[in-house]
Scaffold this active site. Structure first.
Site, PDB file in Angstrom:
ATOM      1  NE  ARG A   1      -7.608 -10.538  -1.211  1.00 26.47           N
ATOM      2  CZ  ARG A   1      -7.451 -10.118  -2.445  1.00 26.47           C
ATOM      3  NH1 ARG A   1      -7.727 -10.910  -3.457  1.00 26.47           N
ATOM      4  NH2 ARG A   1      -7.030  -8.900  -2.687  1.00 26.47           N
TER       5      ARG A   1
ATOM      6  N   PRO B   1       0.394   5.865  -0.157  1.00 31.91           N
ATOM      7  CG  PRO B   1       1.557   7.641   0.810  1.00 31.91           C
ATOM      8  CD  PRO B   1       1.762   6.300   0.160  1.00 31.91           C
TER       9      PRO B   1
ATOM     10  CB  THR C   1      -0.918  -0.007   1.245  1.00 31.27           C
ATOM     11  OG1 THR C   1      -1.682  -1.214   1.219  1.00 31.27           O
ATOM     12  CG2 THR C   1      -1.855   1.186   1.266  1.00 31.27           C
TER      13      THR C   1
ATOM     14  CD  GLU D   1      -3.605  -9.346   3.231  1.00 32.82           C
ATOM     15  OE1 GLU D   1      -2.730  -8.523   3.524  1.00 32.82           O
ATOM     16  OE2 GLU D   1      -3.454 -10.227   2.375  1.00 32.82           O
TER      17      GLU D   1
ATOM     18  N   GLY E   1      -4.159   1.934  -2.865  1.00 36.58           N
ATOM     19  CA  GLY E   1      -4.646   0.967  -1.881  1.00 36.58           C
ATOM     20  C   GLY E   1      -5.252  -0.217  -2.611  1.00 36.58           C
TER      21      GLY E   1
HETATM   22  C1  LIG Z   1      -5.282  -1.741  10.048  1.00 37.59           C
HETATM   23  C2  LIG Z   1      -4.699  -1.777   8.677  1.00 37.59           C
HETATM   24  C3  LIG Z   1      -3.575  -2.581   8.417  1.00 37.59           C
HETATM   25  C4  LIG Z   1      -2.986  -2.633   7.149  1.00 37.59           C
HETATM   26  N1  LIG Z   1      -1.866  -3.387   6.945  1.00 37.59           N
HETATM   27  C5  LIG Z   1      -1.231  -3.349   5.725  1.00 37.59           C
HETATM   28  C6  LIG Z   1       0.023  -4.012   5.523  1.00 37.59           C
HETATM   29  O1  LIG Z   1       0.580  -4.666   6.419  1.00 37.59           O
HETATM   30  N2  LIG Z   1       0.635  -3.886   4.309  1.00 37.59           N
HETATM   31  C7  LIG Z   1       0.073  -3.185   3.282  1.00 37.59           C
HETATM   32  O2  LIG Z   1       0.663  -3.110   2.189  1.00 37.59           O
HETATM   33  N3  LIG Z   1      -1.134  -2.538   3.452  1.00 37.59           N
HETATM   34  C8  LIG Z   1      -1.779  -2.591   4.643  1.00 37.59           C
HETATM   35  N4  LIG Z   1      -2.972  -1.918   4.829  1.00 37.59           N
HETATM   36  C9  LIG Z   1      -3.544  -1.163   3.744  1.00 37.59           C
HETATM   37  C10 LIG Z   1      -4.781  -1.826   3.158  1.00 37.59           C
HETATM   38  O3  LIG Z   1      -4.412  -2.942   2.388  1.00 37.59           O
HETATM   39  C11 LIG Z   1      -5.531  -0.757   2.339  1.00 37.59           C
HETATM   40  O4  LIG Z   1      -6.085   0.154   3.276  1.00 37.59           O
HETATM   41  C12 LIG Z   1      -6.621  -1.369   1.484  1.00 37.59           C
HETATM   42  O5  LIG Z   1      -6.054  -2.034   0.393  1.00 37.59           O
HETATM   43  C13 LIG Z   1      -7.605  -0.326   0.959  1.00 37.59           C
HETATM   44  O6  LIG Z   1      -6.925   0.728   0.353  1.00 37.59           O
HETATM   45  P1  LIG Z   1      -7.273   2.257   0.705  1.00 37.59           P
HETATM   46  O7  LIG Z   1      -7.332   2.364   2.184  1.00 37.59           O
HETATM   47  O8  LIG Z   1      -6.302   3.120  -0.034  1.00 37.59           O
HETATM   48  O9  LIG Z   1      -8.731   2.493   0.161  1.00 37.59           O
HETATM   49  P2  LIG Z   1      -9.168   2.787  -1.342  1.00 37.59           P
HETATM   50  O10 LIG Z   1      -8.543   1.817  -2.281  1.00 37.59           O
HETATM   51  O11 LIG Z   1      -8.948   4.236  -1.616  1.00 37.59           O
HETATM   52  O12 LIG Z   1     -10.707   2.478  -1.275  1.00 37.59           O
HETATM   53  C14 LIG Z   1     -11.640   3.346  -0.640  1.00 37.59           C
HETATM   54  C15 LIG Z   1     -13.033   2.757  -0.810  1.00 37.59           C
HETATM   55  O13 LIG Z   1     -13.362   2.640  -2.206  1.00 37.59           O
HETATM   56  C16 LIG Z   1     -13.729   1.304  -2.511  1.00 37.59           C
HETATM   57  N5  LIG Z   1     -13.233   0.988  -3.868  1.00 37.59           N
HETATM   58  C17 LIG Z   1     -11.951   1.003  -4.292  1.00 37.59           C
HETATM   59  N6  LIG Z   1     -11.877   0.642  -5.593  1.00 37.59           N
HETATM   60  C18 LIG Z   1     -13.148   0.377  -5.998  1.00 37.59           C
HETATM   61  C19 LIG Z   1     -13.743  -0.036  -7.226  1.00 37.59           C
HETATM   62  N7  LIG Z   1     -13.014  -0.285  -8.319  1.00 37.59           N
HETATM   63  N8  LIG Z   1     -15.094  -0.180  -7.279  1.00 37.59           N
HETATM   64  C20 LIG Z   1     -15.860   0.033  -6.156  1.00 37.59           C
HETATM   65  N9  LIG Z   1     -15.356   0.446  -4.969  1.00 37.59           N
HETATM   66  C21 LIG Z   1     -14.031   0.605  -4.899  1.00 37.59           C
HETATM   67  C22 LIG Z   1     -13.048   0.447  -1.477  1.00 37.59           C
HETATM   68  O14 LIG Z   1     -13.734  -0.788  -1.279  1.00 37.59           O
HETATM   69  C23 LIG Z   1     -13.152   1.336  -0.247  1.00 37.59           C
HETATM   70  O15 LIG Z   1     -14.400   1.186   0.351  1.00 37.59           O
HETATM   71  C24 LIG Z   1      -3.575  -1.881   6.087  1.00 37.59           C
HETATM   72  C25 LIG Z   1      -4.716  -1.085   6.338  1.00 37.59           C
HETATM   73  C26 LIG Z   1      -5.281  -1.040   7.597  1.00 37.59           C
HETATM   74  C27 LIG Z   1      -6.513  -0.181   7.825  1.00 37.59           C
END
Ligand SMILES: Cc1cc2nc3c(=O)[nH]c(=O)nc-3n(C[C@H](O)[C@H](O)[C@H](O)COP(=O)(O)OP(=O)(O)OC[C@H]3O[C@@H](n4cnc5c(N)ncnc54)[C@H](O)[C@@H]3O)c2cc1C
Length: 395
Positions: free
Chosen positions: A260, A140, A138, A375, A143
């Site tokens: 997952r 900034p 991930t 995940e 995601g």
């Molecule tokens: C507690 C915690 C631990 C974590 N640990 C790790 C780790 O160890 N390593 C790592 O690499 N990452 C980690 N992460 C990151 C995590 O994998 C990301 O937060 C996750 O992939 C979602 O990305 P984002 O937060 O940028 O949300 P976004 O991708 O910006 O999504 C925001 C919203 O939009 C929705 N969305 C996105 N794309 C679409 C689409 N095409 N169609 C419809 N809806 C969509 C999503 O479902 C979500 O509801 C962690 C996150 C948290 C909160």
């Protein structure tokens, strides 16, 4: 599919239960109260090593490709799920804080060369001290859409130069190494992705900041930067041949297909804890005479069992070397929602007692939401499954 739990695994589950009551839950409550991760030098981590935890699942040797005895590989991820569920029942944040290679292990096992497994997982076989590995995909700005990662990898002689920023990587600042995903060319999308092992102390790896989180406070989720970070060619996971076969993204996805169900079963553990707390509160407060309340509680138990079976099925397929993309997504799409429903019901039953913020249910309510996010969010899993249903290629 065999649904029984062998005696060895049952023994380990019983052990986790004892440890859960005496250590895992109290350590988790302490981290939550203090609002910070359990420090890396906490005696709890030494205790875990003493009792044989904090180790790699890698067995330390590769089966010879042409071995006469090589048959279908039967892994042990189903058994791992049973143990993970029990750990998360006591505290999922603490479970992730456990020493070990963590989410960095699956890509090393599935894509790493024999030498890389020995170098990076070897020290986790009989660790001399609590050691952690980490996984950083991930960013900034990337995601759910992992194809959008912008951290760059540029070849320089026999080395690679990495630049970029990562966020929310579990246990990153205390890790011996971090599996970092970067791109050699963003216009190539996923085909440009490469995975590197970046070792602690590598110049240019730094700016570690532990993020604030609403729950799961016992483990650190950390952002960091890579500034002209020079990584030896030998740390490119799988070596260049692996990516020449366009296997980089597949490697990442295989790794997610393994993790997952693991994350999903952790949600089942949290959900079970929430159900037990809700039941105990309802019993103490004479609420169980109301058929509607009994029905709502029983619905949670039923749905948790369904979720568990989905997780087991996904793991069983993986253990038998069979594709499990849909099942892995299904488990991840279902289990966190059920667990969230369990914690919500608990909060509703507790009323103002839950609202005060010092009851375990309230902590579980804050802990559980992340399970729908990490995940791959539930929404993304639903997209994957729906595309598969109508036979569209994976996006
Ligand atoms: C507690 C915690 C631990 C974590 N640990 C790790 C780790 O160890 N390593 C790592 O690499 N990452 C980690 N992460 C990151 C995590 O994998 C990301 O937060 C996750 O992939 C979602 O990305 P984002 O937060 O940028 O949300 P976004 O991708 O910006 O999504 C925001 C919203 O939009 C929705 N969305 C996105 N794309 C679409 C689409 N095409 N169609 C419809 N809806 C969509 C999503 O479902 C979500 O509801 C962690 C996150 C948290 C909160």
């Amino acid at each position: 599919m065999n649904l029984s739990i062998d005696s060895e695994t049952q023994k380990r589950i019983d052990g986790v239960r004892k440890l859960g009551e005496s250590q895992i839950r109290p350590v988790g409550l302490e981290a939550d109260r203090l609002g910070r991760p359990t420090p890396a030098d906490h005696p709890f981590f030494d205790l875990l090593l003493e009792i044989g935890m904090g180790r790699s699942r890698w067995v330390g040797e590769e089966p010879a490709e042409d071995s006469d005895t090589a048959g279908p590989r039967v892994g042990n991820s189903r058994n791992m799920l049973c143990i993970s569920e029990e750990m998360s029942y006591w505290d999922r944040g603490v479970a992730v804080s456990f020493p070990g290679p963590g989410l960095g292990e699956p890509p090393l096992i599935s894509m790493g060369t024999a030498d890389q497994k020995a170098r990076f997982l070897g020290p986790f076989l009989e660790p001399d001290r609590p050691r952690w590995g980490s996984f950083a995909m991930t960013e900034p700005g990337a995601g759910s859409d992992v194809a959008a990662i912008a951290s760059s990898a540029r070849k320089d002689g026999g080395d690679w130069i990495l630049n970029g920023a990562k966020s929310f990587a579990a246990n990153a600042s205390r890790a011996d190494w971090i599996v970092v995903w970067a791109t050699v060319d963003p216009s190539l999308g996923r085909e440009g992705h490469r995975a590197f092992v970046v070792e602690r102390g590598t110049p240019g790896l730094g700016d570690f900041v532990v993020e604030r989180k609403m729950g799961l406070k016992a483990y650190e989720s950390t952002s960091f930067t890579l500034r002209d970070c020079r990584v030896p060619g030998a740390n490119l996971i799988g070596g260049e041949e692996h990516y020449a076969r366009r296997a980089g993204f597949k490697g990442a996805m295989r790794s997610f297909n393994a993790t997952r169900p693991l994350v999903a079963i952790m949600a089942v553990g949290i959900g079970r804890a929430a159900l037990d707390e809700a039941l105990a509160f309802a019993r103490e407060n004479n609420l169980l005479g109301d058929a509607r309340i009994r029905d709502r509680l029983e619905r949670i138990r039923r749905r948790l069992r369904v979720a568990r079976l989905l997780c087991w099925r996904a793991a069983w397929l993986a253990d038998h070397g069979r594709p499990n993309i849909v099942e892995a997504s299904m488990s991840k799409a279902v289990a966190p929602n059920v667990a969230l429903e369990a914690a919500s019901l608990g909060m509703e039953l507790l009323g103002e007692v839950g609202g005060r913020g010092d009851h375990l249910i309230e902590k579980l309510f804050r802990d559980v939401k992340a399970m729908d996010i990490v995940e791959g969010t539930g929404q993304v899993q639903r997209i994957v499954m729906a595309r598969h249903l109508v036979q569209l290629p994976r996006d």
